[in-house]
Design an enzyme around this catalytic site. Structure first.
Site: not given
Lengths: 425, 154
Positions: B68, B105
Site C-alpha cells: 500500500s 501509513k
C-alpha cells in the site's frame, strides 16, 4: 531520595507492545516448561488467576473467559529490559538494576519536582518502549518500595503512577494500609510470624522496638525497621559489572534418570553460559556443575552433589568448557535416581584480554574466531541453529514452550509484521 | 616428553588433560618488516547500525507486508527502522495500531482531520472518525531492502 521503578505486569506488557490485540484482554504468561502463571494482566487478576497457579488448575477459567495463554519469551523480555535500563542510565548514572523489571534510581529535589520528574520518566518509558511503569519515591529503599506499592494503588498523594512519600505523615498513612507481608525484606516466611505477634501492617513493624526486632529476628529485619523510619541503611548499588559468576540451570519438564539425558542438557546450558560469558567479554577461571533430584518427592531416594574445578587456563571456548563440564558430570552422576535439575556455573570471571594465554593454549588462535562465528550465526538465525552434537536438541529434557511468541526484537526472521495492505474493518 | 604428551592426549578424561599442560612451540608471529602505513587506521569500519539507529533503546525493526506504500517506494518485505521516541507529525511515515493490527501509513493532519494515507491507488485512505484515537506506535526513519543481487528487471 530513592525511586523504585518497576514495569507493571512486565511480561504481559512486553507481549502487548508487539501484539496490540492483547490489549484489554485477560492474558497470562507461563513459567519455563509452561508450568504455572508467572505474569498476569489486570484483567486476568480480576478473573481470579493467582500468581504461581499451575496451568492445569486454570484450564477451566481459561476456557470460560477466553484467557490468552503465552509461554515465557525471555529473549523478548530480556531485550526490553536492557532497553529500559539503558534509558534509565541515560537519565541518571545513579541507577541500580535490581531485577529484569525493577530499578532503583537516586533522585534529588522537593516533592513537587520529584513528582514531575517521576511522571516525565514514566511518560518517556511509555513513549519509547510502550511499557507502563510505576515509581515510588521516598527517603530509603524500603520506603521507596512501599511508595511504589502505594503508587500502583493510587494511595494519596500518588497520582499518574508516581507516588512521592517524602513527608513522614504521608508515610504513616501509607504504611498503615500496607500488609506487613508486602514490606520489602519481610517475605512469605517472616510475615506469619510477625502477624502472630500482632504486627500485621508495615506501620506496626515500623513502630516495633528495633533492639527487640534484632534479638528476635536478626539484624536484617532491624535494618528494615530503621529503613521504614526513614533511616537509610541500604545504599544504591550501582552497576556491579562484570558479573562474578554465570549460572545456567533449569528444571526438567520430566525427571531424568540417565547420564546421557543429563549430559545433553548440561552441554546445552554450558553453551548458553559460554555465550553469555563471551558477550560480556569475560573468561572463566573455574567451572562448577551441580545435579539434584526433586526434594519435593519425599518418597523417592534423594541425591544432590556439586563440584567446582579450577581451569588450568582461563577460557571462554565452548568446546573446552563442555569437556570440563561433562567430565565433572561423569563423577557426580549416580544411577538409580530421578534427577530434577542439572546446572553449570562459570566462576571467577575476569575480563578477556586479547592474546592472553596464547602461549599455553594450543587451541586458542582458532578458538576465538570459531566462537565468534558461532555466536554470530546463532544471533542471526536463532538460538541453537549451530550447536554441539552433544546438545541433542529437542530431547525430553528440553522445556515445553507451546505458546511462545516470536523473538520480535532479537531475531531477523521474527520481526513484527506491519500491514501495508487493505484495512480490515 | 613425547611420552607424556601422548599419555595426556589419550586420556579421555578432560580434567586430566586440563592438568597436564601441553606447551606448543609457537606463540605469535614476529614482525620483521616495515610497519604497515595503515596501522593507525586499523579498526576503522563503517557500521550501518550506527548510521541508521540514532537512539538504540527506542528503535525497533519491523517487516512490511503488502504494497500500500508502493508509491513512495516501500516494498513488500522491506525492513523499516522505527523510532518510537519521535513525535509523529504531518507527513511522517508512521506505524499505527488500527483495530489491533500494526499498520504502516503516511500520517496526514490537515484541517483538524487526521488521516492515514496509502500511496497506492488500489488502497483507500483511513479517515479517523471524530473522537477516534489514533494509536501511534512509532515513526519510520529508514528503510532496508535486501535481495537486490537478484536484479530488478521485470
Amino acid at each position: 531520595m530513592f525511586a523504585l521503578l518497576d514495569v507493571n505486569n512486565c511480561y504481559v506488557s512486553c507481549e502487548r507492545v508487539f501484539n496490540p490485540k492483547l490489549v484489554g484482554r485477560p492474558v497470562i504468561v507461563l513459567s519455563n516448561n509452561d508450568g504455572c502463571a508467572v505474569a498476569r494482566s489486570e484483567e486476568a487478576k480480576a478473573l481470579g488467576v493467582k500468581m504461581g497457579a499451575p496451568l492445569f488448575r486454570l484450564q477451566d477459567l481459561i476456557r470460560r473467559h477466553g484467557i490468552v495463554v503465552l509461554s515465557s519469551n525471555y529473549a523478548l523480555y530480556g531485550d526490553m529490559s536492557a532497553r529500559l535500563m539503558a534509558l534509565l542510565a541515560d537519565h541518571t548514572p545513579q541507577l541500580e538494576v535490581y531485577s529484569i523489571d525493577e530499578a532503583f534510581l537516586g533522585l534529588q529535589g522537593d516533592a513537587a519536582s520529584l513528582q514531575a520528574e517521576g511522571e516525565a520518566i514514566r511518560d518517556k518509558v511509555h513513549r519509547w518502549l510502550g511499557l507502563p511503569v510505576c515509581l515510588g519515591i521516598a527517603p530509603t529503599k524500603t520506603l521507596a518500595k512501599a511508595a511504589n506499592w502505594g503508587a500502583k494503588r493510587g494511595i494519596a498523594p500518588a497520582r499518574n503512577g508516581v507516588g512521592v512519600f517524602a513527608d513522614p505523615a504521608l508515610q504513616t498513612m501509607l504504611l498503615a494500609q500496607m500488609p506487613v507481608g508486602e514490606v520489602w525484606g519481610v517475605g512469605r516466611k517472616l510475615a506469619p510470624r510477625l502477624q502472630a505477634l500482632g504486627i500485621d501492617t508495615a506501620l506496626a513493624l515500623r513502630e516495633a522496638d528495633p533492639a527487640w526486632v534484632q534479638r528476635r529476628f536478626g539484624v536484617g529485619l532491624k535494618r528494615t525497621v530503621l529503613e521504614l523510619r526513614g533511616v537509610p541503611c541500604l545504599e544504591l548499588e550501582v552497576a556491579p559489572e562484570p558479573r562474578q559468576g554465570i549460572v545456567v540451570s533449569r528444571s526438567f519438564a520430566e525427571l531424568q534418570s540417565t547420564e546421557a539425558a543429563l549430559r545433553s542438557a548440561l552441554v546445552a546450558y554450558t553453551v548458553r553460559a559460554a555465550e553469555k560469558l563471551r558477550r560480556q567479554s569475560s573468561v572463566a577461571n573455574a567451572l562448577g556443575v551441580f545435579v539434584q533430584t526433586d526434594h519435593f518427592r519425599r518418597g523417592e531416594p534423594q541425591y544432590a552433589r556439586s563440584s567446582v574445578y579450577t581451569l588450568a587456563m582461563p577460557s571462554q571456548d565452548s568446546r573446552h568448557l563442555i569437556r570440563v563440564a561433562t567430565a565433572q558430570l561423569r563423577r557426580l552422576y549416580r544411577p538409580g535416581f530421578r534427577y530434577k535439575r542439572v546446572g553449570v556455573m562459570l566462576l571467577e570471571l575476569s575480563p578477556a584480554e586479547r592474546g592472553q594465554g596464547v602461549l599455553f593454549a594450543e587451541a586458542a588462535p582458532t578458538s576465538e574466531a570459531l566462537m565468534r562465528t558461532l555466536d554470530a550465526i546463532n544471533r542471526k538465525m536463532g538460538r541453537g541453529t549451530v550447536g554441539f552434537a552433544a546438545e541433542r536438541l529437542r530431547q525430553g529434557w528440553q522445556g515445553r514452550a507451546a505458546w511462545r511468541s516470536p523473538a520480535y526484537t532479537t531475531r531477523w526472521s521474527d520481526l513484527p509484521r506491519v500491514g501495508a495492505g487493505p484495512v480490515r474493518s | 616428553m613425547p611420552m607424556l604428551l601422548a599419555a595426556a592426549m589419550s586420556a579421555s578424561e578432560s580434567c586430566r588433560q586440563e592438568q597436564s599442560r601441553r606447551l606448543p612451540l609457537y606463540s605469535s608471529r614476529v614482525p620483521a618488516g616495515f610497519p604497515s602505513p595503515a596501522e593507525d587506521h586499523l579498526g576503522d569500519t563503517l557500521d550501518l547500525h550506527e548510521l541508521l539507529v540514532e537512539r538504540p533503546a527506542a528503535t525497533f525493526f519491523v517487516r512490511v507486508v503488502g504494497d500500500s506504500l508502493l508509491g513512495i517506494g516501500v516494498h513488500d518485505g522491506d525492513i523499516l527502522v522505527v523510532d518510537r521516541s519521535l513525535q509523529p507529525t504531518h507527513g511522517h511515515i508512521v506505524i499505527a495500531v488500527v483495530d489491533g493490527e500494526m499498520t504502516v501509513k503516511i500520517l496526514s493532519r490537515r484541517g483538524g482531520q487526521v488521516r492515514l494515507l496509502a500511496a497506492n491507488p488500489r488502497y483507500p485512505d483511513i479517515v479517523l472518525a471524530e473522537g477516534q484515537q489514533l494509536e501511534g506506535w512509532g515513526v519510520v526513519t529508514a528503510l532496508v531492502r535486501q535481495g537486490l543481487a537478484k536484479g530488478v528487471a521485470r
